[in-house]
Design an enzyme around this catalytic site. Structure first.
Site, PDB file in Angstrom:
ATOM      1  N   LYS A  57       0.850  -1.197   0.000  1.00 31.76           N
ATOM      2  CA  LYS A  57       0.000   0.000   0.000  1.00 31.76           C
ATOM      3  C   LYS A  57       0.881   1.241   0.000  1.00 31.76           C
ATOM      4  CE  LYS A  57      -3.834   1.691   2.916  1.00 31.76           C
ATOM      5  NZ  LYS A  57      -4.602   1.360   4.143  1.00 31.76           N
ATOM      6  N   GLU A 166     -16.369  -7.627   2.343  1.00 30.29           N
ATOM      7  CA  GLU A 166     -16.050  -6.732   3.454  1.00 30.29           C
ATOM      8  C   GLU A 166     -17.313  -6.081   3.990  1.00 30.29           C
ATOM      9  OE1 GLU A 166     -12.610  -4.036   3.201  1.00 30.29           O
ATOM     10  OE2 GLU A 166     -14.060  -2.426   3.505  1.00 30.29           O
ATOM     11  N   GLU A 217      -9.950  -6.824   9.501  1.00 31.94           N
ATOM     12  CA  GLU A 217      -9.198  -5.940   8.619  1.00 31.94           C
ATOM     13  C   GLU A 217      -8.926  -4.582   9.270  1.00 31.94           C
ATOM     14  OE1 GLU A 217     -11.741  -7.506   4.715  1.00 31.94           O
ATOM     15  OE2 GLU A 217     -11.514  -5.372   5.110  1.00 31.94           O
TER      16      GLU A 217
END
Length: 260
Positions: A57, A166, A217
């Site tokens: 990321k 998610e 997460e």
């Protein structure tokens, strides 16, 4: 508009532009489109791995640039050597400074499942994911209605991809669970204001049926947190900024794992 609204508005334009440049048939003719995907479930349940889904990321809307010096092969190879169950790569160019080229570079370096971390709103993006080496796609309940989750997940499964759904709250969880999803991830980061709380995961874990891989997460920066989440019933742990914000992500993850 929230940050999420802005991302999705830009994504709709981005997808239409991509369709105009590369046809679905061209994506389907790529060598990577033909490869069999690694199983996320098998990798997470493998006792020789640690359940971590480690992320490459470069940036985020809330933090700006996180890491603009580390290379994809260097980082993801270090993740794999540290025993992670999967690797996640951001491909959004505008808000996260990622690309599909990053996904291909990761695929070339890895022999474990690879997640295309993206705001998927169209089947075209799923074909793109397969054509660029992904094994897993992400569907975000906050930006899709239940019918879209079902349709997109079934399409992904028809291509042999794994699906990570998610969710952020009980409402999203309750209306989005379908058999074409392999794993359910609880995002501890609110996508509207980007605040983080592990309570999101702890409140939902027992509501997720055992047929799904359970993933927590974001907001995981301490090995003790993984122990807490594992004891609560989670099997997977997606970690993004914690390693990437260091000068040497490969070294940082190995130090982290040694404390598990």
């Amino acid at each position: 508009m929230t940050i999420l609204d802005k991302i999705i508005a830009k994504k709709r334009l981005e997808v239409e532009q991509a369709k105009a440049v590369v046809a679905v048939a061209d994506l389907e003719s790529t060598p990577l489109f033909e490869r069999a995907c690694f199983s996320l479930s098998d990798s997470v349940r493998n006792e020789e791995k640690n359940g971590i889904i480690a992320e490459f990321k470069r940036a985020s809307p809330s933090k700006g640039i996180i890491n603009n010096h580390s290379s994809v092969p260097e980082v993801v190879t270090g993740y794999q050597e540290a025993g992670v169950s999967a690797v996640s790569v951001l491909t959004d160019p505008d808000f996260f400074k990622g690309s599909l080229a990053d996904l291909v570079a990761a695929r070339e370096a890895l022999q474990i499942p690879l997640l295309r971390k993206e705001f998927i709103i169209d089947e075209y993006q799923i074909v793109e994911a397969k054509a660029h080496g992904a094994d897993i796609i992400l569907l975000i309940a906050a930006v899709l209605d239940p019918a879209e989750v079902k349709a997109l997940s079934e399409f992904a499964k028809s291509l042999g991809l794994n699906v990570l759904l998610e969710v952020h709250n009980q409402e999203e969880l309750g209306c989005s669970m379908v058999d074409s999803v392999d794993a359910i991830g609880v995002n501890n980061r609110n996508l509207n204001d980007f605040k983080v709380s592990l309570d999101h995961s702890l409140e939902l874990v027992d509501l997720i049926p055992s047929r799904f891989i359970k993933v927590s997460e974001s907001g995981i920066s301490d090995p003790n947190t993984i122990r807490q989440l594992r004891n609560a019933g989670f099997q997977g742990f997606l970690i993004g900024e914690n390693f990437m914000k260091t000068t040497a992500p490969s070294k940082a993850i190995k130090e982290f794992v040694s404390q598990l």
